[in-house]
Design a protein around this motif. Structure first.
Motif, mmCIF file in Angstrom:
data_model
loop_
_atom_site.group_PDB
_atom_site.id
_atom_site.type_symbol
_atom_site.label_atom_id
_atom_site.label_comp_id
_atom_site.label_asym_id
_atom_site.label_seq_id
_atom_site.Cartn_x
_atom_site.Cartn_y
_atom_site.Cartn_z
ATOM 1 N N VAL A 1 6.521 3.628 8.301
ATOM 2 C CA VAL A 1 5.198 4.096 8.734
ATOM 3 C C VAL A 1 5.350 4.677 10.138
ATOM 4 C CG1 VAL A 1 2.814 3.432 9.227
ATOM 5 C CG2 VAL A 1 4.075 2.278 7.388
ATOM 6 N N THR A 2 4.923 5.922 10.324
ATOM 7 C CA THR A 2 5.094 6.556 11.631
ATOM 8 C C THR A 2 3.829 6.534 12.481
ATOM 9 O OG1 THR A 2 4.619 8.717 10.671
ATOM 10 C CG2 THR A 2 6.936 8.070 10.824
ATOM 11 N N ALA A 3 2.663 6.450 11.842
ATOM 12 C CA ALA A 3 1.400 6.435 12.579
ATOM 13 C C ALA A 3 0.320 5.836 11.683
ATOM 14 C CB ALA A 3 0.994 7.850 12.995
ATOM 15 N N ILE A 4 -0.721 5.297 12.325
ATOM 16 C CA ILE A 4 -1.856 4.727 11.603
ATOM 17 C C ILE A 4 -3.148 5.132 12.299
ATOM 18 C CG2 ILE A 4 -0.599 2.758 10.643
ATOM 19 C CD1 ILE A 4 -1.723 1.035 12.936
ATOM 20 N N PRO A 5 -4.249 5.236 11.552
ATOM 21 C CA PRO A 5 -5.545 5.545 12.167
ATOM 22 C C PRO A 5 -6.287 4.267 12.553
ATOM 23 C CG PRO A 5 -5.769 5.663 9.807
ATOM 24 C CD PRO A 5 -4.319 5.338 10.094
ATOM 25 N N SER A 6 -7.309 4.424 13.366
ATOM 26 C CA SER A 6 -8.092 3.265 13.802
ATOM 27 C C SER A 6 -8.793 2.583 12.631
ATOM 28 C CB SER A 6 -9.088 3.648 14.889
ATOM 29 O OG SER A 6 -9.984 4.624 14.414
ATOM 30 N N ALA A 7 -9.152 3.321 11.585
ATOM 31 C CA ALA A 7 -9.806 2.694 10.424
ATOM 32 C C ALA A 7 -8.901 1.633 9.805
ATOM 33 C CB ALA A 7 -10.173 3.749 9.382
ATOM 34 N N PHE A 8 -7.626 1.919 9.709
ATOM 35 C CA PHE A 8 -6.663 0.946 9.175
ATOM 36 C C PHE A 8 -6.593 -0.273 10.079
ATOM 37 C CE2 PHE A 8 -2.492 -0.967 9.015
ATOM 38 C CZ PHE A 8 -2.301 -1.168 7.650
ATOM 39 N N VAL B 1 0.854 -1.189 0.000
ATOM 40 C CA VAL B 1 0.000 0.000 0.000
ATOM 41 C C VAL B 1 0.889 1.238 0.000
ATOM 42 C CG1 VAL B 1 -1.983 -1.087 1.161
ATOM 43 C CG2 VAL B 1 -0.195 -0.014 2.537
ATOM 44 N N LYS B 2 0.377 2.335 -0.565
ATOM 45 C CA LYS B 2 1.149 3.582 -0.589
ATOM 46 C C LYS B 2 1.266 4.194 0.797
ATOM 47 C CE LYS B 2 0.860 5.423 -5.168
ATOM 48 N NZ LYS B 2 0.549 6.614 -5.944
ATOM 49 N N GLN B 3 0.214 4.001 1.577
ATOM 50 C CA GLN B 3 0.172 4.539 2.939
ATOM 51 C C GLN B 3 -0.724 3.648 3.776
ATOM 52 O OE1 GLN B 3 -1.479 8.432 2.500
ATOM 53 N NE2 GLN B 3 -3.361 7.694 1.577
ATOM 54 N N CYS B 4 -0.638 3.783 5.053
ATOM 55 C CA CYS B 4 -1.487 3.008 5.961
ATOM 56 C C CYS B 4 -2.466 3.981 6.600
ATOM 57 C CB CYS B 4 -0.630 2.310 7.012
ATOM 58 S SG CYS B 4 0.551 1.157 6.318
ATOM 59 N N ALA B 5 -3.374 4.519 5.778
ATOM 60 C CA ALA B 5 -4.197 5.628 6.235
ATOM 61 C C ALA B 5 -5.692 5.375 6.184
ATOM 62 C CB ALA B 5 -3.875 6.874 5.421
ATOM 63 N N THR B 6 -6.137 4.383 5.420
ATOM 64 C CA THR B 6 -7.575 4.208 5.236
ATOM 65 C C THR B 6 -8.010 2.780 5.542
ATOM 66 O OG1 THR B 6 -7.381 3.525 2.920
ATOM 67 C CG2 THR B 6 -7.538 5.913 3.362
ATOM 68 N N TYR B 7 -9.315 2.615 5.619
ATOM 69 C CA TYR B 7 -9.884 1.275 5.780
ATOM 70 C C TYR B 7 -9.489 0.414 4.582
ATOM 71 C CZ TYR B 7 -13.276 -2.342 6.962
ATOM 72 O OH TYR B 7 -13.859 -3.534 7.293
ATOM 73 N N GLU B 8 -9.494 0.993 3.409
ATOM 74 C CA GLU B 8 -9.136 0.256 2.192
ATOM 75 C C GLU B 8 -7.687 -0.229 2.249
ATOM 76 O OE1 GLU B 8 -10.760 3.257 2.147
ATOM 77 O OE2 GLU B 8 -12.723 2.407 1.659
ATOM 78 N N ASP B 9 -6.781 0.615 2.756
ATOM 79 C CA ASP B 9 -5.383 0.197 2.935
ATOM 80 C C ASP B 9 -5.311 -0.989 3.892
ATOM 81 O OD1 ASP B 9 -4.510 2.355 1.326
ATOM 82 O OD2 ASP B 9 -4.244 3.657 3.073
ATOM 83 N N GLY B 10 -6.037 -0.901 4.983
ATOM 84 C CA GLY B 10 -6.062 -1.995 5.956
ATOM 85 C C GLY B 10 -6.641 -3.265 5.369
ATOM 86 N N ASN B 11 -7.620 -3.122 4.503
ATOM 87 C CA ASN B 11 -8.236 -4.288 3.869
ATOM 88 C C ASN B 11 -7.234 -5.024 2.980
ATOM 89 O OD1 ASN B 11 -10.595 -5.921 3.478
ATOM 90 N ND2 ASN B 11 -10.708 -5.083 1.414
ATOM 91 N N ASN C 1 -8.816 -1.349 12.241
ATOM 92 C CA ASN C 1 -10.080 -2.092 12.209
ATOM 93 C C ASN C 1 -10.135 -3.023 11.001
ATOM 94 O OD1 ASN C 1 -10.935 -0.846 14.538
ATOM 95 N ND2 ASN C 1 -12.180 0.666 13.477
ATOM 96 N N ALA C 2 -9.715 -2.533 9.850
ATOM 97 C CA ALA C 2 -9.767 -3.358 8.642
ATOM 98 C C ALA C 2 -8.735 -4.466 8.674
ATOM 99 C CB ALA C 2 -9.558 -2.492 7.406
ATOM 100 N N ALA C 3 -7.527 -4.162 9.089
ATOM 101 C CA ALA C 3 -6.440 -5.142 9.026
ATOM 102 C C ALA C 3 -6.471 -6.142 10.170
ATOM 103 C CB ALA C 3 -5.094 -4.420 9.020
ATOM 104 N N PHE C 4 -6.795 -5.692 11.378
ATOM 105 C CA PHE C 4 -6.634 -6.546 12.549
ATOM 106 C C PHE C 4 -7.937 -6.949 13.244
ATOM 107 C CE2 PHE C 4 -2.713 -3.963 12.241
ATOM 108 C CZ PHE C 4 -1.859 -4.991 11.876
ATOM 109 N N VAL C 5 -8.857 -6.021 13.406
ATOM 110 C CA VAL C 5 -10.112 -6.367 14.086
ATOM 111 C C VAL C 5 -10.881 -7.396 13.257
ATOM 112 C CG1 VAL C 5 -12.323 -5.499 14.935
ATOM 113 C CG2 VAL C 5 -10.209 -4.220 15.386
#
Length: 99
Positions: free
Chosen positions: A42-49, A9-19, A51-55
């Motif tokens: 990667v320095t930081a990630i949002p909860s949406a990422f 992924v280009k960044q770890c910023a969205t639900y789609e990236d996490g998916n 949730n998609a990747a891990f939850v």
């Protein structure tokens, strides 16, 4: 298996990236294979990422299986704390086991 997030992924910023990451790690962890997930660059990630990747992963396998087969490396305190807090939330609601 080692997966460097920024190779997929280009960044770890969205639900789609996490998916995208979920689709990479889920079959391996479900099959009982070890996965090393590198957050290099990667320095930081949002909860949406998270949730998609891990939850979502915790909906397929137990948290014990995730802890056994998924290793996080090259991460920051923010990343570690957020992933831990989301897993604690999942564990607290009783959704951490296979249905």
């Amino acid at each position: 298996m080692v997966i460097r997030l920024l190779d997929h992924v280009k960044q770890c910023a969205t639900y789609e990236d996490g998916n995208v990451i979920y689709k990479l790690i889920s079959p391996e962890v479900v099959a009982g294979q070890d996965v090393v997930l590198s957050f290099e660059g990667v320095t930081a990630i949002p909860s949406a990422f998270v949730n998609a990747a891990f939850v979502r992963l915790a909906e397929s396998v137990s948290l014990d299986e995730i802890r056994k087969h998924l290793k996080i490396v090259d991460s920051t305190r923010q990343i570690n704390d957020l992933i831990r807090s989301r897993f604690n939330f999942v564990d607290g609601r009783g959704a951490s086991t296979v249905a």
